[in-house]
Design a protein around this motif. Structure first.
Motif, short mmCIF file in Angstrom:
data_model
loop_
_atom_site.label_atom_id
_atom_site.label_comp_id
_atom_site.label_asym_id
_atom_site.label_seq_id
_atom_site.Cartn_x
_atom_site.Cartn_y
_atom_site.Cartn_z
N MET A 73 -93.93 7.08 -10.64
CA MET A 73 -93.53 6.99 -12.04
C MET A 73 -93.37 5.54 -12.50
O MET A 73 -93.19 5.28 -13.68
CB MET A 73 -92.25 7.78 -12.26
CG MET A 73 -92.56 9.26 -12.42
SD MET A 73 -91.12 10.27 -12.34
CE MET A 73 -91.07 10.74 -10.66
N VAL B 11 -79.32 7.53 -16.67
CA VAL B 11 -80.60 7.39 -15.97
C VAL B 11 -80.90 8.76 -15.36
O VAL B 11 -80.00 9.58 -15.20
CB VAL B 11 -80.57 6.36 -14.80
CG1 VAL B 11 -80.57 4.94 -15.30
CG2 VAL B 11 -79.41 6.63 -13.87
N THR B 121 -86.85 18.20 -16.67
CA THR B 121 -87.87 18.77 -15.79
C THR B 121 -88.87 19.58 -16.60
O THR B 121 -88.50 20.55 -17.27
CB THR B 121 -87.23 19.71 -14.75
OG1 THR B 121 -86.09 19.06 -14.20
CG2 THR B 121 -88.20 20.07 -13.65
N LYS B 122 -90.13 19.14 -16.53
CA LYS B 122 -91.18 19.90 -17.22
C LYS B 122 -92.24 20.39 -16.23
O LYS B 122 -93.07 21.25 -16.58
CB LYS B 122 -91.81 19.02 -18.32
CG LYS B 122 -92.77 19.75 -19.24
CD LYS B 122 -92.08 20.89 -20.00
CE LYS B 122 -93.07 21.75 -20.76
NZ LYS B 122 -92.50 23.03 -21.19
N SER B 123 -92.23 19.83 -15.02
CA SER B 123 -93.23 20.24 -14.05
C SER B 123 -92.82 21.56 -13.39
O SER B 123 -92.20 21.56 -12.32
CB SER B 123 -93.42 19.16 -12.98
OG SER B 123 -94.02 18.03 -13.55
N LEU B 143 -88.00 22.80 -22.03
CA LEU B 143 -87.54 21.81 -21.05
C LEU B 143 -86.38 22.37 -20.24
O LEU B 143 -85.49 23.03 -20.78
CB LEU B 143 -87.07 20.54 -21.79
CG LEU B 143 -86.92 19.29 -20.95
CD1 LEU B 143 -88.26 18.81 -20.39
CD2 LEU B 143 -86.30 18.17 -21.78
C1 LIG Z 1 -90.46 15.55 -21.15
C2 LIG Z 1 -90.03 15.04 -19.80
C3 LIG Z 1 -90.36 15.75 -18.66
C4 LIG Z 1 -89.94 15.31 -17.40
N1 LIG Z 1 -90.24 16.07 -16.29
C5 LIG Z 1 -89.78 15.68 -15.09
C6 LIG Z 1 -90.00 16.51 -13.95
O1 LIG Z 1 -90.60 17.58 -14.01
N2 LIG Z 1 -89.48 16.10 -12.76
C7 LIG Z 1 -88.77 14.93 -12.64
O2 LIG Z 1 -88.31 14.63 -11.53
N3 LIG Z 1 -88.57 14.11 -13.71
C8 LIG Z 1 -89.04 14.46 -14.92
N4 LIG Z 1 -88.79 13.68 -16.03
C9 LIG Z 1 -87.99 12.45 -15.89
C10 LIG Z 1 -88.81 11.17 -16.04
O3 LIG Z 1 -89.59 10.95 -14.89
C11 LIG Z 1 -87.84 10.00 -16.29
O4 LIG Z 1 -87.16 10.22 -17.48
C12 LIG Z 1 -88.59 8.68 -16.35
O5 LIG Z 1 -89.10 8.34 -15.09
C13 LIG Z 1 -87.70 7.52 -16.86
O6 LIG Z 1 -86.57 7.37 -16.05
P1 LIG Z 1 -85.10 7.36 -16.70
O7 LIG Z 1 -84.85 8.72 -17.29
O8 LIG Z 1 -84.17 7.05 -15.55
O9 LIG Z 1 -85.07 6.30 -17.77
C14 LIG Z 1 -89.19 14.11 -17.28
C15 LIG Z 1 -88.87 13.39 -18.45
C16 LIG Z 1 -89.25 13.86 -19.68
C17 LIG Z 1 -88.85 13.09 -20.91
#
Ligand SMILES: Cc1cc2nc3c(=O)[nH]c(=O)nc-3n(C[C@H](O)[C@H](O)[C@H](O)COP(=O)(O)O)c2cc1C
Lengths: 102, 178
Positions: A73, B11, B121-123, B143
């Motif tokens: 990421m 975070v 989490t979207k995955s 979400l």
């Molecule tokens: C729409 C969306 C979907 C996301 N889906 C996942 C996910 O499925 N699994 C995961 O571990 N993080 C997920 N994330 C988290 C992002 O990876 C994370 O927000 C990004 O790396 C930035 O890090 P921060 O939130 O600490 O600023 C998602 C974030 C967003 C906004």
């Protein structure tokens, strides 16, 4: 680990692979490699739980994967280098196991 | 804690303590989610608290992106029929997604105040999620927000990419730093 527990882990693993496969259709292309690397860690996890099995190299590999997989990421390049590093270490180990000098 | 403090402290966390989240706190988070705006005041957003360990375990199996040990989660989803009836296709395809994002943001900020942490989490498999949670076909899951107590020794959070901090002033391309 009993046969029943192993059966449950394999079942869970299959479900992980299928949902990861579906994710590959829509998700960023680097998430495919991430899922495969994660799959490697999960297989090692199951292997570790099988009674009597303790593979020092695989244990270290799993620890490395679990610690560093999130760099996908931050940087595609760094993640790619990380996979190459996992492969390089595994090939060295393969050679060691085959009695060939690394 | 001020709202700004909470926003700048947030975070994504992927390592949690092995302890459940109190139901009352989850309800507060769910209420914070529903306090977010909806386009045209259309009541299409649905919020579900998930804290049953067996259900969390099932969700993890259909969610390759649920990489943590978070003991609870909140799902934000949309009743597409209500959205379309109230706001047309814009409501169904665009506004409702924006509103779900706003709801998730509220959860993640409120969580900080409660000593909790979150991971969007979207995955996950849409089909799988709907089946596990008995969600009807007229709904779209938007979400899942994992919730838990952050593990004190957790690894550092992910570095933001430089382009992730772009802020313009009055015109596209004109940075606030120019
Ligand atoms: C729409 C969306 C979907 C996301 N889906 C996942 C996910 O499925 N699994 C995961 O571990 N993080 C997920 N994330 C988290 C992002 O990876 C994370 O927000 C990004 O790396 C930035 O890090 P921060 O939130 O600490 O600023 C998602 C974030 C967003 C906004």
């Amino acid at each position: 680990m009993t046969d029943k527990e192993l059966n449950r882990e394999i079942f869970d693993y299959i479900l992980f692979l299928l949902t990861a496969a579906r994710g590959c259709v829509d998700e960023p292309h680097m998430y495919g490699p991430l899922r495969l690397v994660d799959a490697a860690s999960r297989i090692i996890g199951t292997y570790q739980r099988v009674k009597g099995v303790d593979d020092e190299f695989l244990n270290r590999l799993k620890q490395l994967i679990d610690e560093k997989k999130y760099i996908v990421m931050e940087s595609e390049d760094e993640f790619t280098r990380f996979i190459d590093e996992l492969i390089a270490q595994s090939v060295d180990e393969m050679k060691r196991r085959s009695g060939v000098k690394a | 804690m001020s709202a700004l403090d909470a926003i700048f402290k947030r975070v994504t966390v992927r390592h949690y303590e092995d302890k459940p989240v109190e139901f009352s706190k989850l309800v507060t988070l769910a209420r914070a989610a529903q306090k977010a705006p909806t386009g045209g005041n259309t009541p299409y957003r649905r919020v579900m608290i998930i804290d049953d360990p067996d259900t969390i375990a099932m969700i993890k199996k259909i969610a390759p992106g649920y990489l943590s040990n978070a003991p609870a989660a909140i799902l934000i989803y949309t009743d597409l029929e209500v959205a379309e009836k109230g706001l047309g296709r814009l409501g169904r395809d665009v506004c409702s997604l924006i509103d779900s994002g706003a709801a998730a943001a509220n959860i993640s900020i409120a969580a900080i105040e409660l000593g909790l942490a979150t991971c969007f989490t979207k995955s996950y498999s849409e089909v799988g999620m709907k089946k596990v949670l008995d969600i009807p076909d007229n709904c779209r899951t938007d979400l899942l927000v994992q919730v838990g107590y952050p593990h004190p020794g957790r690894p550092r959070s992910i570095k933001k990419k430089p382009e992730g901090n772009i802020i313009y002033h009055n015109r596209h391309g004109v940075s606030i730093n120019d």
